[in-house]
Scaffold this motif. Structure first.
Motif, PDB file in Angstrom:
ATOM      1  N   VAL A  21      10.980   8.026 -49.464  1.00 24.58           N
ATOM      2  CA  VAL A  21      10.255   9.298 -49.449  1.00 24.58           C
ATOM      3  C   VAL A  21       8.747   9.047 -49.438  1.00 24.58           C
ATOM      4  CG1 VAL A  21       9.858  11.437 -50.706  1.00 24.58           C
ATOM      5  CG2 VAL A  21      12.112  10.373 -50.731  1.00 24.58           C
ATOM      6  N   PRO A  53       5.117  15.919 -52.801  1.00 24.04           N
ATOM      7  CA  PRO A  53       6.014  16.921 -53.399  1.00 24.04           C
ATOM      8  C   PRO A  53       7.437  16.397 -53.584  1.00 24.04           C
ATOM      9  CG  PRO A  53       4.662  17.891 -51.678  1.00 24.04           C
ATOM     10  CD  PRO A  53       4.423  16.418 -51.604  1.00 24.04           C
ATOM     11  N   GLU A  54       7.919  15.657 -52.589  1.00 23.92           N
ATOM     12  CA  GLU A  54       9.284  15.126 -52.680  1.00 23.92           C
ATOM     13  C   GLU A  54       9.394  14.179 -53.864  1.00 23.92           C
ATOM     14  OE1 GLU A  54       7.592  15.404 -49.936  1.00 23.92           O
ATOM     15  OE2 GLU A  54       8.826  16.459 -48.473  1.00 23.92           O
ATOM     16  N   ALA A  63       9.402  16.064 -57.059  1.00 20.58           N
ATOM     17  CA  ALA A  63      10.696  16.722 -57.270  1.00 20.58           C
ATOM     18  C   ALA A  63      11.746  15.720 -57.725  1.00 20.58           C
ATOM     19  CB  ALA A  63      11.135  17.415 -55.992  1.00 20.58           C
ATOM     20  N   GLY A 104      13.753  15.523 -61.299  1.00 17.98           N
ATOM     21  CA  GLY A 104      15.228  15.655 -61.300  1.00 17.98           C
ATOM     22  C   GLY A 104      15.704  16.902 -60.590  1.00 17.98           C
ATOM     23  N   GLN A 105      14.886  17.401 -59.625  1.00 12.49           N
ATOM     24  CA  GLN A 105      15.275  18.625 -58.914  1.00 12.49           C
ATOM     25  C   GLN A 105      15.875  18.335 -57.536  1.00 12.49           C
ATOM     26  OE1 GLN A 105      12.244  21.610 -58.725  1.00 12.49           O
ATOM     27  NE2 GLN A 105      11.828  21.564 -60.915  1.00 12.49           N
ATOM     28  N   ILE A 106      16.177  17.104 -57.271  1.00 17.60           N
ATOM     29  CA  ILE A 106      16.683  16.724 -55.942  1.00 17.60           C
ATOM     30  C   ILE A 106      18.138  16.289 -56.041  1.00 17.60           C
ATOM     31  CG2 ILE A 106      16.403  15.063 -54.043  1.00 17.60           C
ATOM     32  CD1 ILE A 106      14.223  17.224 -54.256  1.00 17.60           C
ATOM     33  N   ILE A 122      18.937  12.569 -50.579  1.00 17.78           N
ATOM     34  CA  ILE A 122      17.847  12.144 -49.693  1.00 17.78           C
ATOM     35  C   ILE A 122      18.484  11.766 -48.363  1.00 17.78           C
ATOM     36  CG2 ILE A 122      16.069  10.411 -49.318  1.00 17.78           C
ATOM     37  CD1 ILE A 122      15.941  10.209 -52.407  1.00 17.78           C
ATOM     38  N   ASN A 144      21.389  20.932 -58.158  1.00 22.68           N
ATOM     39  CA  ASN A 144      20.090  21.507 -57.800  1.00 22.68           C
ATOM     40  C   ASN A 144      20.198  22.430 -56.595  1.00 22.68           C
ATOM     41  OD1 ASN A 144      18.157  20.360 -59.746  1.00 22.68           O
ATOM     42  ND2 ASN A 144      18.938  18.404 -58.945  1.00 22.68           N
ATOM     43  N   VAL A 197      13.685  15.584 -45.751  1.00 23.91           N
ATOM     44  CA  VAL A 197      14.253  14.304 -46.179  1.00 23.91           C
ATOM     45  C   VAL A 197      14.907  14.407 -47.551  1.00 23.91           C
ATOM     46  CG1 VAL A 197      12.754  12.839 -44.797  1.00 23.91           C
ATOM     47  CG2 VAL A 197      11.986  13.604 -47.056  1.00 23.91           C
ATOM     48  N   VAL A 198      14.645  15.509 -48.278  1.00 21.58           N
ATOM     49  CA  VAL A 198      15.315  15.672 -49.571  1.00 21.58           C
ATOM     50  C   VAL A 198      15.901  17.083 -49.637  1.00 21.58           C
ATOM     51  CG1 VAL A 198      13.846  14.036 -50.822  1.00 21.58           C
ATOM     52  CG2 VAL A 198      13.178  16.445 -50.710  1.00 21.58           C
ATOM     53  N   THR A 199      16.934  17.208 -50.457  1.00 19.69           N
ATOM     54  CA  THR A 199      17.539  18.533 -50.705  1.00 19.69           C
ATOM     55  C   THR A 199      17.606  18.750 -52.197  1.00 19.69           C
ATOM     56  OG1 THR A 199      19.781  17.689 -50.768  1.00 19.69           O
ATOM     57  CG2 THR A 199      18.986  18.451 -48.633  1.00 19.69           C
ATOM     58  N   PRO A 200      17.439  19.968 -52.629  1.00 18.47           N
ATOM     59  CA  PRO A 200      17.191  21.158 -51.817  1.00 18.47           C
ATOM     60  C   PRO A 200      15.734  21.280 -51.408  1.00 18.47           C
ATOM     61  CG  PRO A 200      17.374  21.757 -54.124  1.00 18.47           C
ATOM     62  CD  PRO A 200      17.641  20.302 -54.067  1.00 18.47           C
ATOM     63  N   VAL A 238       9.936  21.968 -52.129  1.00 18.47           N
ATOM     64  CA  VAL A 238      10.958  20.955 -52.432  1.00 18.47           C
ATOM     65  C   VAL A 238      11.415  21.150 -53.874  1.00 18.47           C
ATOM     66  CG1 VAL A 238      11.429  18.491 -52.606  1.00 18.47           C
ATOM     67  CG2 VAL A 238       9.937  19.355 -50.795  1.00 18.47           C
ATOM     68  N   ASN A 267      14.463  22.631 -56.826  1.00 18.87           N
ATOM     69  CA  ASN A 267      15.472  23.684 -57.046  1.00 18.87           C
ATOM     70  C   ASN A 267      14.856  25.081 -57.145  1.00 18.87           C
ATOM     71  OD1 ASN A 267      14.304  23.786 -59.555  1.00 18.87           O
ATOM     72  ND2 ASN A 267      15.994  22.702 -60.571  1.00 18.87           N
TER      73      ASN A 267
END
Lengths: 639, 105
Positions: free
Chosen positions: A29, A33-34, A37, A41-43, A46, B31, B71-74, B88, B90
Motif C-alpha cells: 500500500v 489514508p490506506e 486505515a 484496523g478498518q481494512i 488488500i 469492516n 487497493v484496500v477494502t472497504p 478508506v 469502515n
C-alpha cells in the motif's frame, strides 16, 4: 444504526504472525489514508496490484471462515448432498453434508443425471428436465426414485441453479440433493393409516387374505371375533392361514369349513367375484349364525380376498321364527282335525327350536282344570315315559307352570342351565322332565289352553321369540275355537239332516232363475236329467196353468211356499204326485240367490185319495140307481 | 450492486445533485459490513433518494477494484459530482465521509 459504531476488531494484528503479515501488506500500500486505515484496523482486504489477488487480513479471514462454517452447518441441515455440474450437465462435484458417501454418489462424477439408474423416470420426464437445463432455469424439488444396493426404494429430490462466469458465460449448474425417502414413505403410509382406522372402526369382523389364504391383515373386530367365538375360523388372527384352518375343520363344522374353503379358493382364483355363505355354530350363549362374505381384490399387491363375517344370529332367529309361524299356519290349514293340528304344531315347534317334546293342556270348564289333550316328542324312551306320565295330569288355574300360565296369560320358561342357579328342577320335573321348559298360553279372545315344551336347549326368550309364541298360541287357539264351532255346526247339521230325511224325500236348490242346481235324494226324475230345469219344465209335468201361475207369482214375490203339489204323467197314462216346499235364499249382502226346499213323493196318498173319491162317486151312483156295489169287481193297482 | 434509496423523513444538509458512489467491500468482512451500515445511515440522513450507490465485492470482481484504483477494502469512491473523492476504512468517521461527498454540515 449508529454510524459511529466502535471497531469490531481494533487489533487485527495481535499476534507475531499477524504483525509480520502487517509489514508485508503495508509494503503493498502506497497511500497514506490506506496505511492509516490499516493501522486503525478498518481494512478487511488488500488487492495486490501486481497479481490482482485479494489478500484477506487475518481478522477478516477468521470471521469469513467462521461465517462460512456456520452457513455450511445451517445449509447442511437443509440438504444431504451438494453438487455441481459442468456445462454438459455432468457431475463434477458431489459432496455429502455429513461427508458420507452412499452408493448413489459412488461413480457419479462425469455422468449426467439421466445416465444414472433411476426407477420411475420416463424418457419424456428426462426430456422435460433437460429442456429446463437448456433454458438455464432454476429448478426445485425435481424428484425421482431409485433402488439402492440393498434393494430398498430411495426417493431423492434435486434443486439447482445455473452458474455463469464473469462474462456471463454458462458454466454449469450447482445445487443440492435431499433424501426424501422417509417423507415419501410417511406420505404413502398416510392413506393406509386412514384405511386402518376406518377398518378398525367397523363392527363387522374383516380380514384380508393373501393368495395362500394367510391372513395379511385383520381389523380389531375380527381379532375380537376370533378370540371369543367358536365355529369355523376360530382363533385365526393375522399371520394364520385361514384356508388351512377351514380345511382342517372337523365334526359338525367339517361341511361348513370345506364349503367356505372352496368358496375362498374360487374367489382367489378369479372364478367368482364374491362368495356368500351363512353358517351356524354353538356357543355358550346358544346357537349363533354368521354371514360370511368373501370378495376378490385385484391389483393390490399380495391381497387377494377380503373376508367379512357378520353375526346374523338375531336376524336368523327372527327369520326362523317367522318361518315357524308360517309353518304353523300351514299345518293348521292342512289339518283336518284338532288332534292332527295339535300334533303337527307341537312337532314343528319342537323340531325348529330343538326341543324334546311338547304337550297341550286344555281347560276343561266342567272340571275347572287343565287336562292333557295331545303331545309329540322325539323318539326316546325317556321322553315317551315322560309323555305317558303326563296323560293323567291336571292343573288347576295357578297350580304348576301350566296353571300359572293359564291364570296370568303370560308365557313362562325355565332355562336348563338354571340348574346351577339354585333352582330346584326336581320339583318341576313332572312338568319339565328335568330339562328347561317353555310354557305359553293358547288363546282365542281368552286363554283356552296351554302349550308346554321341554328340552335342554330352551333358552330365555327374546322379544321376537315372545312375539312368535304369542302368534303361535293365538293361531292355534283360533283354529281350535273354529274347530269347536265347526263341530257344533256339524252336529247341528247332522241333526237337521236326519230330521229332513224323516220329513221329506229329497232336498233341492234353485238359482235366481228358479232352475234346479242341486237335487239330493230324489230318484223320481234322475238328477242328471233335471238339473238346470225349473219345476214346471220337469219331464212329463202335467201342466195346470192356474196352479203354476200362482206358484210362479209366489216365487217372484220371494215368498216361502209349503206343500205345493204337482203331477207327472207316466207313458202308461198313470200319474205320479209330488209336493214341494221351499224358501228364498239370500247371500250375506242380502241379494236373492234362489230357492232351497224339500220334496215329498205323495203319489200313494194322492192315488188313495183318488180311489176313495172314485169309490164314493160309484157308491153315490149305485145308491141313486138302486144297484148295490159288487164285491168281486176288480180294482186297479196304484202302487 | 446498485442501490438507490429514498427517505422522505431525512434530516440535515442534503446534497443538491445526485451523488454517484461505489463502495468496495470484501464479502461479509467485519469492516465491510460496518462500512455498508455506516454509509446507509449517512445516505438516509443526508442524501434522501438523491444518490446512486454501487457495491462491489472484490472477492468476486477483484480486477474491477484495481481498474478503479482501489487497493484496500472497504473503500468508498465518490464519482459524481466532481471532484472525485475516496474514503478508506469502515466509514465510522462521518464528517470525513460527508466531506468526501461534498456535503457541508
Amino acid at each position: 444504526m449508529d454510524p459511529a459504531v466502535p471497531l469490531m476488531n481494533p487489533a487485527p494484528f495481535g499476534t507475531d504472525v499477524d504483525r509480520g503479515f502487517k509489514k508485508a501488506i503495508l509494503r503493498l500500500v502506497k497511500g497514506g489514508p490506506e496505511r492509516l486505515a490499516i493501522e486503525a484496523g478498518q481494512i478487511d482486504a488488500i488487492i495486490d496490484p501486481e497479481s490482482g489477488k485479494v489478500i484477506l487480513l487475518p481478522a477478516t479471514q477468521r470471521v469469513l471462515i467462521e461465517r462460512k462454517a456456520g452457513f455450511r452447518s445451517l445449509i447442511g441441515l437443509a440438504f444431504d448432498w451438494y453438487w455441481e455440474l459442468d456445462d454438459q450437465y455432468r457431475f463434477v462435484s458431489y459432496r455429502g453434508a455429513t461427508g458420507d458417501v452412499d452408493d448413489f454418489s459412488e461413480g457419479i462424477i462425469g455422468k449426467a443425471l439421466w445416465e444414472l439408474s433411476t426407477d420411475n423416470m420416463s424418457e419424456a420426464d428426462w426430456r422435460t428436465h433437460r429442456q429446463q437445463l437448456e433454458w438455464r432455469v432454476i429448478f426445485r424439488d425435481f424428484e425421482f426414485r431409485r433402488v439402492d444396493r440393498a434393494g430398498g426404494e430411495q426417493y431423492l429430490s434435486i434443486s439447482g441453479e445455473p452458474i455463469f462466469d464473469d462474462r456471463n458465460q454458462f458454466k454449469g449448474y450447482r445445487g443440492i440433493t435431499r433424501d426424501i425417502t422417509e417423507r415419501r414413505q410417511a406420505a404413502a403410509q398416510e392413506p393406509h393409516r386412514f384405511d386402518r382406522a376406518a377398518l378398525d372402526a367397523l363392527e363387522t369382523p374383516i380380514a384380508v387374505l393373501g393368495e395362500s389364504g394367510v391372513v395379511l391383515s385383520a381389523n380389531k373386530a375380527w381379532n375380537r371375533f376370533a378370540a371369543t367365538h367358536s365355529g369355523v375360523g376360530v382363533g385365526v388372527a393375522a399371520g394364520y392361514n385361514y384356508l388351512a384352518v377351514c380345511d382342517e375343520a372337523c365334526g359338525t363344522e367339517q361341511v361348513d369349513g370345506r364349503t367356505i374353503a372352496a368358496g375362498i379358493r374360487q374367489v382367489i382364483g378369479g372364478e367368482r367375484a364374491i362368495f356368500r355363505y351363512d353358517y351356524a355354530c354353538n356357543s355358550l350363549r346358544g346357537r349363533s349364525w354368521f354371514a360370511l362374505t368373501v370378495t376378490g381384490i385385484a391389483g393390490n399387491g399380495n391381497a387377494c380376498a377380503v373376508v367379512s363375517c357378520e353375526d346374523i344370529t338375531e336376524r336368523k332367529n327372527g327369520e326362523l321364527l317367522l318361518e315357524l309361524e308360517f309353518t304353523v299356519a300351514r299345518c293348521l290349514a292342512d289339518a283336518g282335525t284338532a288332534t292332527a293340528a295339535l300334533k303337527s304344531v307341537i312337532r314343528v315347534v319342537c323340531e325348529t327350536q330343538g326341543w324334546n317334546c311338547g304337550r297341550y293342556f286344555c281347560m276343561d270348564q266342567s272340571a275347572g282344570a287343565l287336562r292333557f289333550i295331545e303331545s309329540w316328542g322325539v323318539p326316546s324312551a325317556i321322553i315317551e315315559q315322560f309323555l305317558e306320565n303326563s296323560r293323567g295330569m291336571a292343573f288347576r288355574p295357578g297350580a304348576g307352570l301350566a296353571g300359572r300360565v293359564y291364570q296370568t296369560g303370560q308365557p313362562l320358561w325355565i332355562v336348563d342351565n338354571a340348574r346351577g342357579a339354585g333352582v330346584s328342577l326336581t320339583a318341576l320335573a313332572p312338568e319339565t322332565g328335568e330339562d328347561g321348559a317353555c310354557v305359553f298360553p293358547v288363546t282365542a279372545d281368552k286363554v283356552i289352553g296351554v302349550l308346554a315344551f321341554s328340552g335342554s336347549k330352551v333358552r330365555e326368550p327374546d322379544h321376537r321369540m315372545l312375539q312368535a309364541v304369542q302368534s303361535i298360541g293365538n293361531q292355534l287357539g283360533r283354529f281350535l275355537q273354529r274347530q269347536q264351532t265347526a263341530d257344533v255346526l256339524r252336529r247341528s247339521e247332522m241333526r237337521f239332516r236326519v230330521l229332513t230325511n224323516l220329513t221329506s224325500d229329497w232336498y233341492w236348490e234353485q238359482d235366481r232363475d228358479f232352475r234346479l242346481t242341486q237335487v239330493v235324494g230324489c230318484s223320481a226324475f234322475g238328477t242328471t236329467d233335471i238339473l238346470g230345469l225349473t219345476h214346471w219344465d220337469l219331464p212329463h209335468v202335467v201342466l195346470v196353468d192356474a196352479g203354476w201361475a200362482e206358484h210362479k207369482a209366489q216365487l217372484a214375490a220371494r215368498w216361502s211356499f209349503c206343500d205345493f203339489e204337482f203331477a207327472t204323467a207316466y207313458p202308461d197314462g198313470e200319474h205320479a204326485y209330488y209336493s214341494i216346499s221351499g224358501e228364498p235364499v239370500y247371500d250375506e249382502a242380502g241379494t236373492f240367490t234362489g230357492y232351497c226346499g224339500t220334496g215329498v213323493d205323495i203319489t200313494k196318498r194322492k192315488r188313495a185319495e183318488i180311489a176313495l173319491r172314485e169309490s164314493e162317486a160309484r157308491m153315490r151312483a149305485a145308491m141313486a140307481s138302486g144297484h148295490p156295489v159288487g164285491r168281486g169287481r176288480s180294482r186297479r193297482k196304484t202302487s | 450492486m446498485v442501490r438507490k434509496k429514498k427517505d422522505p423523513g431525512a434530516s440535515g444538509p442534503v446534497a443538491a445533485t445526485a451523488v454517484v458512489m461505489v463502495l468496495y467491500i470484501t464479502d461479509s468482512g467485519p469492516n465491510s459490513v460496518r462500512a455498508v451500515a455506516n454509509l446507509e445511515a449517512i445516505c438516509k440522513e443526508h442524501l434522501q433518494d438523491n444518490f446512486r450507490l454501487e457495491i462491489i465485492d472484490v472477492l468476486q470482481y477483484p480486477l474491477r477494484a484495481l481498474a478503479d484504483g482501489i487497493v484496500v477494502t472497504p473503500s468508498l469512491a465518490k464519482l459524481f459530482p466532481l471532484p472525485t473523492a475516496t474514503v478508506v476504512g469502515n466509514l465510522s468517521d462521518k464528517s470525513d465521509v460527508l466531506r468526501a461527498l461534498g456535503i457541508v454540515e
